[in-house]
Design an enzyme around this catalytic site. Structure first.
Site, PDB file in Angstrom:
ATOM      1  N   GLU A  50      10.179 -28.506  80.969  1.00 25.12           N
ATOM      2  CA  GLU A  50      10.231 -28.969  82.370  1.00 25.12           C
ATOM      3  C   GLU A  50      10.275 -27.833  83.386  1.00 25.12           C
ATOM      4  O   GLU A  50      11.119 -27.830  84.288  1.00 25.12           O
ATOM      5  CB  GLU A  50      11.415 -29.934  82.557  1.00 25.12           C
ATOM      6  CG  GLU A  50      11.350 -31.125  81.622  1.00 25.12           C
ATOM      7  CD  GLU A  50      12.565 -32.034  81.683  1.00 25.12           C
ATOM      8  OE1 GLU A  50      13.429 -31.839  82.551  1.00 25.12           O
ATOM      9  OE2 GLU A  50      12.648 -32.938  80.827  1.00 25.12           O
ATOM     10  N   GLU A  54       8.406 -37.529  73.662  1.00 26.72           N
ATOM     11  CA  GLU A  54       9.632 -38.272  74.012  1.00 26.72           C
ATOM     12  C   GLU A  54       9.305 -39.698  74.443  1.00 26.72           C
ATOM     13  O   GLU A  54       9.871 -40.221  75.408  1.00 26.72           O
ATOM     14  CB  GLU A  54      10.390 -37.540  75.131  1.00 26.72           C
ATOM     15  CG  GLU A  54      10.745 -36.106  74.793  1.00 26.72           C
ATOM     16  CD  GLU A  54      11.608 -35.415  75.831  1.00 26.72           C
ATOM     17  OE1 GLU A  54      12.171 -36.101  76.710  1.00 26.72           O
ATOM     18  OE2 GLU A  54      11.722 -34.185  75.767  1.00 26.72           O
TER      19      GLU A  54
HETATM   20  O1  G3I Z   1      28.728 -35.900  73.885  1.00 29.61           O
HETATM   21  C1  G3I Z   1      29.391 -36.206  75.111  1.00 29.61           C
HETATM   22  C2  G3I Z   1      30.582 -37.048  74.836  1.00 29.61           C
HETATM   23  O2  G3I Z   1      31.508 -36.295  74.096  1.00 29.61           O
HETATM   24  C3  G3I Z   1      31.168 -37.501  76.176  1.00 29.61           C
HETATM   25  O3  G3I Z   1      32.226 -38.384  75.928  1.00 29.61           O
HETATM   26  C4  G3I Z   1      30.122 -38.211  77.002  1.00 29.61           C
HETATM   27  C5  G3I Z   1      30.635 -38.603  78.378  1.00 29.61           C
HETATM   28  O4  G3I Z   1      29.571 -38.948  79.251  1.00 29.61           O
HETATM   29  O5  G3I Z   1      29.041 -37.341  77.196  1.00 29.61           O
HETATM   30  C6  G3I Z   1      28.432 -36.978  75.978  1.00 29.61           C
HETATM   31  O6  G3I Z   1      27.348 -36.129  76.233  1.00 29.61           O
HETATM   32  C7  G3I Z   1      26.218 -36.735  76.850  1.00 29.61           C
HETATM   33  C8  G3I Z   1      25.050 -36.593  75.885  1.00 29.61           C
HETATM   34  O7  G3I Z   1      23.866 -37.027  76.506  1.00 29.61           O
HETATM   35  C9  G3I Z   1      25.234 -37.372  74.590  1.00 29.61           C
HETATM   36  O8  G3I Z   1      25.393 -38.714  74.837  1.00 29.61           O
HETATM   37  C10 G3I Z   1      25.932 -35.982  78.130  1.00 29.61           C
HETATM   38  O9  G3I Z   1      26.957 -36.264  79.064  1.00 29.61           O
HETATM   39  C11 G3I Z   1      24.611 -36.414  78.697  1.00 29.61           C
HETATM   40  O10 G3I Z   1      24.272 -35.581  79.803  1.00 29.61           O
HETATM   41  C12 G3I Z   1      23.542 -36.249  77.637  1.00 29.61           C
HETATM   42  O11 G3I Z   1      22.315 -36.733  78.174  1.00 29.61           O
HETATM   43  C13 G3I Z   1      21.152 -36.284  77.512  1.00 29.61           C
HETATM   44  C14 G3I Z   1      20.228 -35.648  78.552  1.00 29.61           C
HETATM   45  O12 G3I Z   1      18.979 -35.315  77.957  1.00 29.61           O
HETATM   46  C15 G3I Z   1      20.828 -34.361  79.111  1.00 29.61           C
HETATM   47  O13 G3I Z   1      20.952 -33.395  78.118  1.00 29.61           O
HETATM   48  C16 G3I Z   1      20.481 -37.489  76.872  1.00 29.61           C
HETATM   49  O14 G3I Z   1      21.292 -37.965  75.801  1.00 29.61           O
HETATM   50  C17 G3I Z   1      19.118 -37.084  76.326  1.00 29.61           C
HETATM   51  O15 G3I Z   1      18.421 -38.222  75.880  1.00 29.61           O
HETATM   52  C18 G3I Z   1      18.305 -36.432  77.447  1.00 29.61           C
HETATM   53  O16 G3I Z   1      17.083 -36.012  76.895  1.00 29.61           O
HETATM   54  C19 G3I Z   1      16.132 -35.472  77.815  1.00 29.61           C
HETATM   55  C20 G3I Z   1      15.381 -34.383  77.056  1.00 29.61           C
HETATM   56  O17 G3I Z   1      16.290 -33.447  76.544  1.00 29.61           O
HETATM   57  C21 G3I Z   1      14.358 -33.711  77.972  1.00 29.61           C
HETATM   58  N1  G3I Z   1      13.468 -34.682  78.572  1.00 29.61           N
HETATM   59  C22 G3I Z   1      14.124 -35.792  79.252  1.00 29.61           C
HETATM   60  C23 G3I Z   1      15.095 -36.492  78.303  1.00 29.61           C
HETATM   61  C24 G3I Z   1      15.724 -37.688  78.966  1.00 29.61           C
HETATM   62  O18 G3I Z   1      16.494 -37.287  80.073  1.00 29.61           O
END
Ligand code: G3I
Length: 384
Positions: free
Chosen positions: A177, A293
């Site tokens: 990105e 994705e």
């Molecule tokens: O693991 C912690 C957990 O311990 C905590 O209790 C919880 C509270 O909100 O958060 C958890 O972490 C979250 C994690 O996902 C796992 O669920 C993060 O806050 C959250 O920001 C994270 O979001 C991920 C996001 O990328 C940011 O990294 C999404 O799962 C993931 O699907 C998303 O993936 C992205 C790709 O990497 C890039 N392209 C877009 C795609 C969708 O946004």
């Protein structure tokens, strides 16, 4: 996919959405929904014993999905379906900086190592996501990064992470990105912390460091917002293609392009000619292409599950029928496998409070119309 087919889907979708507005306005309109169901393609397939990986591999394609340590290590029923359907595993979050780098001096590979072992045990390939991104950065990095230390931080991270898994990764999303025309920077680049510290050179630097650490991995540039015929997506396609052209003409070791493909179930502005031209232009640079994705957001689609699932399935099939026409496409990866675990349940909630249904398997792990649509798109795709 002809314009006629797309126009038909658009008309059906508009009819459905119109009817749903009617349903909320008057109970007598409920009778409309089954009638409209019949207008949407029936997604049935008798070859239900096959898995998505089998349907894909018959066309020399790879099918896989994103998941993570927390899910695969705690949900055996889901894991069994994952292993059955997928040929490749993409760690959804476990290889991001925030997970790997508790402090500037430490690396925590526990979850990523577990996933590698899981992949090896079940004979899955594994794909790295992602080395350089503007999100999921640890606080310590955001607080300390500057133009003096950024190159050192970036190279050390890539050397260590890619080096640890050298020879074991199918591919790496090296840079994720980097385009954001809305940021109004030169070349449509995103004004990310890496860009602020190093300018555009951070992209080439990252690819060179990755190639040195694992000369065999397929090194990928990955981005989103490229699928539809909208001015925003036009600008992103243009900036992405130009970035890849610059990288190739500088001899940067970039080998593949990842088209994220987070689709929107209510969006009908899919233009096959534009999309295929874009993919052909990318392929003409000598790059492989992966759909990295794929999922279909169902916000704004009708509540009725049978109808909603068919509209989601239809979005999958229309998109894949266009994209799989390009012979440079080697893989289709969905961003999750089952509605039980999808980022969209947190990031894109429905206004009616119902659970979202964007993936091939349901919360109960049963196959949905989307599964059939993907299988059928693989089945009808030209061989690579
Ligand atoms: O693991 C912690 C957990 O311990 C905590 O209790 C919880 C509270 O909100 O958060 C958890 O972490 C979250 C994690 O996902 C796992 O669920 C993060 O806050 C959250 O920001 C994270 O979001 C991920 C996001 O990328 C940011 O990294 C999404 O799962 C993931 O699907 C998303 O993936 C992205 C790709 O990497 C890039 N392209 C877009 C795609 C969708 O946004």
């Amino acid at each position: 996919m002809s314009w006629r087919c797309l126009r038909k889907r658009r008309n059906v979708l508009q009819l459905c959405l119109g009817a749903v507005a009617g349903v909320t306005a008057s109970t007598s309109a409920n009778a409309e929904v089954p009638r409209l169901n019949a207008l949407v393609k029936e997604f049935t397939d008798s070859r239900v014993d096959g898995s998505l990986r089998q349907f894909a591999s018959r066309k020399q394609l790879i099918y896989g999905a994103a998941s993570g340590y927390a899910v695969l290590s705690s949900d055996p029923a889901f894991s069994a379906h994952f292993v059955k359907e997928c040929e490749i595993l993409v760690p959804e979050n476990d290889l991001k900086w925030k997970r790997l780098r508790p402090t500037a001096d430490e690396f925590d590979f526990a979850a990523a190592d577990w996933l590698l072992k899981f992949a090896q045990t079940h004979r899955l390939q594994i794909r790295g996501h992602t080395l350089v991104w503007h999100l999921s950065l640890p606080d310590w990095l955001k607080e300390t990064i500057n133009s003096q230390n950024a190159e050192r931080l970036l190279v050390k991270h890539i050397e260590t992470v890619v080096g640890r898994y050298a020879g074991k990764m199918h591919s790496w999303d090296v840079v994720n990105e980097a385009i954001e025309p809305g940021d109004e920077q030169p070349n449509g680049l995103r004004n990310s912390p890496w860009f602020q510290a190093l300018g555009e050179d951070y992209i080439e630097l990252a690819f060179r460091a990755a190639a040195e650490a694992d000369p065999n991995a397929l090194l990928t540039y990955n981005d989103y917002g490229l699928e539809y015929d909208t001015p925003e997506n036009d600008a992103r396609r243009d900036a992405t293609l130009k970035l890849l052209e610059r990288l190739k003409s500088d001899g940067t070791p970039v080998h593949a392009f990842g088209m994220q493909s987070h689709l929107d179930g209510v969006e009908t502005r899919l233009n096959p000619v534009k999309l295929q031209t874009f993919l052909k232009d990318i392929a003409s640079l000598g790059l492989k292409i992966m759909v990295t994705e794929l999922d279909v957001k169902d916000v704004g689609l009708p509540a009725a599950i049978a109808l909603r699932d068919r509209l989601v399935a239809s979005a999958y099939e229309e998109y894949l029928n266009i994209v799989l026409n390009e012979p440079a496409v080697i893989a289709v990866l969905t961003w999750g496998l089952s509605d039980r675990y999808t980022w969209l349940s947190r990031f894109s909630r429905r206004e009616d409070g119902l659970s979202v249904r964007p993936l091939p398997l349901g919360v109960d792990l049963n196959r949905k119309p989307a599964w059939n649509a993907i299988a059928r798109a693989f089945d009808t795709a030209p061989s690579r």
